[in-house]
Design a protein around this motif. Structure first.
Motif, PDB file in Angstrom:
ATOM      1  N   ARG B  23       0.834  -1.209   0.000  1.00 34.67           N
ATOM      2  CA  ARG B  23       0.000   0.000   0.000  1.00 34.67           C
ATOM      3  C   ARG B  23       0.866   1.256   0.000  1.00 34.67           C
ATOM      4  N   ASN B  24       1.990   1.186   0.689  1.00 33.24           N
ATOM      5  CA  ASN B  24       2.910   2.331   0.663  1.00 33.24           C
ATOM      6  C   ASN B  24       3.429   2.570  -0.747  1.00 33.24           C
ATOM      7  N   SER B  25       3.752   1.492  -1.435  1.00 29.13           N
ATOM      8  CA  SER B  25       4.212   1.631  -2.816  1.00 29.13           C
ATOM      9  C   SER B  25       3.112   2.216  -3.689  1.00 29.13           C
ATOM     10  N   VAL B  26       1.911   1.709  -3.519  1.00 28.81           N
ATOM     11  CA  VAL B  26       0.766   2.198  -4.292  1.00 28.81           C
ATOM     12  C   VAL B  26       0.608   3.705  -4.126  1.00 28.81           C
ATOM     13  N   SER B  27       0.781   4.151  -2.902  1.00 28.46           N
ATOM     14  CA  SER B  27       0.514   5.565  -2.633  1.00 28.46           C
ATOM     15  C   SER B  27       1.574   6.474  -3.242  1.00 28.46           C
ATOM     16  N   LEU B  28       2.674   5.908  -3.699  1.00 25.48           N
ATOM     17  CA  LEU B  28       3.742   6.732  -4.274  1.00 25.48           C
ATOM     18  C   LEU B  28       3.627   6.886  -5.784  1.00 25.48           C
ATOM     19  N   VAL B  29       2.698   6.177  -6.392  1.00 26.77           N
ATOM     20  CA  VAL B  29       2.625   6.161  -7.856  1.00 26.77           C
ATOM     21  C   VAL B  29       2.252   7.531  -8.419  1.00 26.77           C
ATOM     22  N   CYS B  30       1.156   8.068  -7.932  1.00 28.16           N
ATOM     23  CA  CYS B  30       0.736   9.384  -8.413  1.00 28.16           C
ATOM     24  C   CYS B  30      -0.278   9.934  -7.427  1.00 28.16           C
ATOM     25  N   LYS B  31      -0.652  11.182  -7.632  1.00 28.70           N
ATOM     26  CA  LYS B  31      -1.548  11.830  -6.674  1.00 28.70           C
ATOM     27  C   LYS B  31      -2.882  11.133  -6.552  1.00 28.70           C
ATOM     28  N   SER B  32      -3.463  10.708  -7.670  1.00 24.61           N
ATOM     29  CA  SER B  32      -4.795  10.128  -7.554  1.00 24.61           C
ATOM     30  C   SER B  32      -4.739   8.767  -6.874  1.00 24.61           C
ATOM     31  N   TRP B  33      -3.676   8.040  -7.116  1.00 23.36           N
ATOM     32  CA  TRP B  33      -3.534   6.767  -6.406  1.00 23.36           C
ATOM     33  C   TRP B  33      -3.320   7.023  -4.917  1.00 23.36           C
ATOM     34  N   TYR B  34      -2.532   8.010  -4.609  1.00 20.24           N
ATOM     35  CA  TYR B  34      -2.296   8.366  -3.202  1.00 20.24           C
ATOM     36  C   TYR B  34      -3.629   8.668  -2.525  1.00 20.24           C
ATOM     37  N   GLU B  35      -4.440   9.488  -3.193  1.00 21.88           N
ATOM     38  CA  GLU B  35      -5.714   9.886  -2.603  1.00 21.88           C
ATOM     39  C   GLU B  35      -6.650   8.699  -2.423  1.00 21.88           C
ATOM     40  N   THR B  36      -6.736   7.863  -3.459  1.00 16.20           N
ATOM     41  CA  THR B  36      -7.643   6.717  -3.367  1.00 16.20           C
ATOM     42  C   THR B  36      -7.155   5.730  -2.316  1.00 16.20           C
ATOM     43  N   GLU B  37      -5.862   5.521  -2.308  1.00 18.55           N
ATOM     44  CA  GLU B  37      -5.329   4.540  -1.363  1.00 18.55           C
ATOM     45  C   GLU B  37      -5.590   5.008   0.060  1.00 18.55           C
ATOM     46  N   ARG B  38      -5.336   6.281   0.319  1.00 22.57           N
ATOM     47  CA  ARG B  38      -5.417   6.720   1.713  1.00 22.57           C
ATOM     48  C   ARG B  38      -6.857   6.680   2.231  1.00 22.57           C
ATOM     49  N   ARG B  39      -7.790   6.827   1.311  1.00 26.94           N
ATOM     50  CA  ARG B  39      -9.191   6.802   1.754  1.00 26.94           C
ATOM     51  C   ARG B  39      -9.685   5.398   2.041  1.00 26.94           C
ATOM     52  N   THR B  40      -8.898   4.407   1.603  1.00 20.71           N
ATOM     53  CA  THR B  40      -9.370   3.036   1.808  1.00 20.71           C
ATOM     54  C   THR B  40      -8.518   2.234   2.782  1.00 20.71           C
ATOM     55  N   ARG B  41      -7.419   2.823   3.261  1.00 18.86           N
ATOM     56  CA  ARG B  41      -6.568   2.023   4.133  1.00 18.86           C
ATOM     57  C   ARG B  41      -7.192   1.921   5.512  1.00 18.86           C
ATOM     58  N   LYS B  42      -7.256   0.674   6.012  1.00 19.90           N
ATOM     59  CA  LYS B  42      -7.900   0.468   7.306  1.00 19.90           C
ATOM     60  C   LYS B  42      -6.897   0.161   8.413  1.00 19.90           C
ATOM     61  N   LYS B  43      -5.775  -0.517   8.017  1.00 17.56           N
ATOM     62  CA  LYS B  43      -4.811  -0.922   9.042  1.00 17.56           C
ATOM     63  C   LYS B  43      -3.579  -0.043   8.935  1.00 17.56           C
TER      64      LYS B  43
END
Lengths: 186, 586
Positions: B23-43
């Motif tokens: 998930r950390n890697s995902v969030s580094l790809v681009c801004k929209s991925w960062y935004e989507t990832e952070r809104r769905t991370r639970k742990k």
């Protein structure tokens, strides 16, 4: 580097049992090696501080061996239980710097510090000086100390007697220069 | 043409990404991925509670359901961090109560947790399900009562090696009759006895209970009745194992143990009386994890027991097992992955068991193909043994060796253990965690720096000769994340030369080394994204710059200077008159 190590192995030494000559020797070996290193290498000289790292007594090193206190206590409780089997005694070892062997005393036999210190003075033929709350013991080169449940070396006499008895694991009568750090103002 | 995936689709895809590393890697790809990832991370995992503020975490992850937090540095376990240093859970709990009221799980390690914290948790998080406290302190059994009474959906309550002010065993009786969701209960570190009838009722109304770890005060007889109520247990921590039981009670207990068909993990076993060890035989063949580190059982009985544990993967034991016992373990427990051998004579080094040497570990390494994690306390070691172990087990991931006497050389050749550790780091290419001991020169650290490319955590004590040692490590170990050092003769130069490395690491701890106050100041000025903490009972600012400091703890942080420092912790922010113009203070 190796020469020093081998010299150590073949050297004849007189050492009293119950003192940490062996440990101190090893410490000196590595200190010597460091000194040689310093001479031969023209290293980045600047900030290597020349602080004398006084060799710690193995029993006094804080946090060593790296085992949690919870583990230490379990084992000690077991030891105390087996130690006091057959008579409700609370036996602890007593060592004195320079003495060839250790003694054991039963702390439950004494009602307070003055009785205990008197007994120790008789046992080892020394005298312990006078206790002051701030400065520790004055008037003698001997300082009575004990190891508590946490593995720390404490001055005998600071805490209430009952607390001392319940936390004391062994006693050591320190002598001379080592005693200076622990409240001996001669 | 807009090639971006709609965020709903991204969300759905990300819901399959579990691991935080991914998930950390995902969030580094681009801004929209960062935004989507952070809104769905639970742990969420925050491995240094001072690296980031609770507000920032809550803001970034609005759907947070589970938070894992770590506080004090690892050496706090060995009393090297003075009381009052920090690691307070309160600011986190206060912030989360306000910003993340849907929080369900809180796992804290090495933090100061007060009763106030526990009461706040109980009052603020309506869906709270799991509280796991490891090596925490600062609370009493009253705080536990607050959790018990209020958290109606509680699934996990685990106190692992915490220091708790024990005001009695009443807290357990506060679990309401309506609480039936318990899955895991661990109160093994508490002293006081709980009311047995309340415990029995709690267990019998918890059909999902899988893990139960009792404290020492629970007697053997009581254990019997509890086991009969929970035959579905997967993990069991017994209480004291040494009552005087009559024949009938013994056979009843034996029966209860044999009913535990799902049991995989066994611990506790305080004061094990050899007479009662056979009670465990029926569960042995299914066990994958066995913790005998509090059981003062002698070698022959240990061998008898372990010879029946053919599926054992994890074994924690005391050095009472001796070399002979480990040889036997090697032949019976071929599935072994993790071995920890603790010292039994920890207080009295002259009474340490001498029948435990390097040979025991060598035997296990020879025979157990899956052995990947080792913690081994012993009195002596040799280079030869280390070389053999490395050759036998190149798959080692964690190797922690503690030769208990500092500066111990190879006891056969009297040489330093440099070559032995060289073999370890060269041979075990996946090694992630390493603790070294014994007599070591700078060479050992040169080898570690050269070969230990995957090492993430490194612990060193009483070793090395000069600054080179630290320099080798900081410049060579690419994956280094946590470095902890005590009583080694170096400091300033290597530290300052490798300052940039420190930002790539989680933390560096150095105590009783030769780091000067001046170097700490310089480092602080150079590296504003690090907190350089000088932990010294004597205020360093009253001493000359060249004087060595007692301890330093350096960690990267986004949170800036912490506001809860006690007087014995100094950071540059306390002395702003020092080179203010050079600091990049926001």
């Amino acid at each position: 580097m190796n020469e020093f190590v081998n010299l150590k192995a073949t050297e004849l030494r007189l050492g009293l049992p119950g003192t940490d000559n062996v440990f101190e020797e090893r410490q000196r070996v590595s200190c010597n090696k460091r000194a040689i290193q310093g001479d031969s290498e023209n290293e980045t000289e600047s900030s290597t501080l020349k602080i004398e790292m006084s060799p710690p007594r193995k029993a006094q090193i804080v946090g060593w061996p790296p085992v949690r206190s919870l583990r230490k206590n379990i084992i000690q409780t077991k030891k105390n239980e087996s130690d006091s089997e057959g008579g409700r005694g609370h036996y602890v070892k007593v060592s004195m710097d320079g003495a060839p062997y250790l003694r054991k005393i039963d702390l439950s036999c004494y009602k307070g510090y003055s009785e205990l210190l008197k007994a120790l003075e008789i046992m080892f033929s020394f005298s312990v000086g006078e206790y002051f709350e701030r400065e520790g013991y004055r008037g003698s080169e001997f300082v009575p100390t004990y190891e508590d449940k946490d593995g720390d070396w404490m001055l005998i006499g600071d805490v209430p007697w009952e607390m001392f008895v319940s936390t004391c694991k062994r006693v050591r009568i320190m002598k001379g220069s080592e005693a200076k750090g622990l409240g001996c103002c001669v | 043409m807009d090639l971006r995936l709609p965020s709903k689709v991204l969300e759905h895809i990300f819901s399959f990404v579990d691991s935080n590393e991914d998930r950390n890697s995902v969030s580094l790809v681009c801004k929209s991925w960062y935004e989507t990832e952070r809104r769905t991370r639970k742990k969420i995992f925050v491995r240094n509670c001072y690296a980031v503020t609770p507000e920032a975490v809550a803001r970034r992850f609005p759907e947070m359901r589970s938070l894992t937090l770590k506080g004090k540095p690892h050496f706090a376990d060995y009393n090297l961090v003075p009381d009052g240093w920090g690691g307070y859970a309160w600011p986190w709990i206060e912030a989360l109560a306000e910003k993340s009221p849907s929080l369900e799980e809180l796992r804290l390690k090495r933090m100061v947790v007060t009763d106030e914290c526990l009461e706040k948790i109980a009052a603020s998080f309506k869906e709270f399900k799991a509280l796991v406290l490891t090596s925490c302190e600062g609370f009493s059994t009253d705080g536990l009562a607050a959790i018990a009474v209020a958290c109606s959906n509680l699934r996990e309550l685990e106190l692992r090696e915490c220091i708790v002010e024990d005001l009695g065993g009443d807290w357990l009786s506060y679990f309401p009759e309506t609480l039936t969701s318990l899955v895991s209960l661990d109160f093994s570190c508490l002293d006081s006895a709980v009311k047995l009838s309340d415990l029995e009722r709690l267990v019998s109304r918890s059909p999902n209970l899988k893990s139960l770890k009792l404290n020492r005060a629970v007697s053997l007889e009581a254990l019997g009745s509890l086991l009969r109520l929970a035959p579905q247990l997967v993990e069991l921590g017994t209480g004291s194992f040494s009552d005087k039981l009559d024949q009938e009670a013994v056979s009843k207990l034996s029966q209860a143990f044999s009913e535990l068909k799902q049991l995989k993990s066994l611990s506790g076993l305080w004061d094990v009386h050899p007479e009662y060890i056979p009670l465990l035989y029926s569960v042995c063949p299914r066990l994958t994890s066995l913790n005998l580190s509090y059981a003062t059982v002698q070698m022959p009985d240990l061998v008898e027991l372990l010879s029946r544990c053919s599926n054992l993967q994890k074994l924690w034991v005391m050095d009472l097992i001796e070399d002979k016992g480990l040889e036997a373990v090697a032949s019976s427990c071929k599935e072994l992955r993790e071995l920890r051998v603790f010292p039994s004579g920890a207080e009295d080094l002259d009474e340490t068991n001498v029948a435990m040497t390097e040979q025991g570990l060598v035997s296990v390494s020879e025979v157990c193909p899956n052995l990947e994690s080792v913690l081994y306390f012993c009195v002596q070691f040799t280079n030869e043994a280390l070389v053999t172990i490395a050759r036998n087990r190149p798959n080692l991931k964690c190797f922690r060796l503690c030769v208990m006497e500092p500066f111990s050389p190879d006891h056969k050749t009297q040489k330093p253990l440099d070559e032995g550790f060289k073999a370890i780091v060269e041979g075990c290419k996946d090694l992630q965690r390493l603790s070294v001991s014994g007599l070591l020169t700078d060479k050992a650290f040169q080898y570690i720096g050269t070969h230990g490319k995957k090492i993430r955590m490194l612990s060193i004590a009483f070793a090395g000769e000069s600054d080179l040692m630290l320099h080798h490590l900081l410049s060579g170990c690419e994956s280094l994340n946590k470095l902890e050092i005590r009583d080694c003769p170096f400091g300033d130069t290597a530290l300052l030369e490798n300052a940039a490395k420190l930002e790539t690491m989680r933390s560096l701890w150095m105590s009783s080394c030769f780091v000067s106050f001046g170097a700490c100041k310089l480092l602080s000025q150079k590296m504003p994204k690090l907190n350089v903490e000088v932990i010294d009972e004597h205020p360093p600012e009253t001493r000359p710059d060249s004087s060595p400091v007692e301890r330093i703890y350096i960690y990267r942080t986004l949170a800036g200077p912490r506001l809860d420092m006690p007087e014995f912790v100094w950071t540059i922010h306390k002395n702003l008159e020092i080179g203010v113009s050079n600091l990049a203070i926001e």
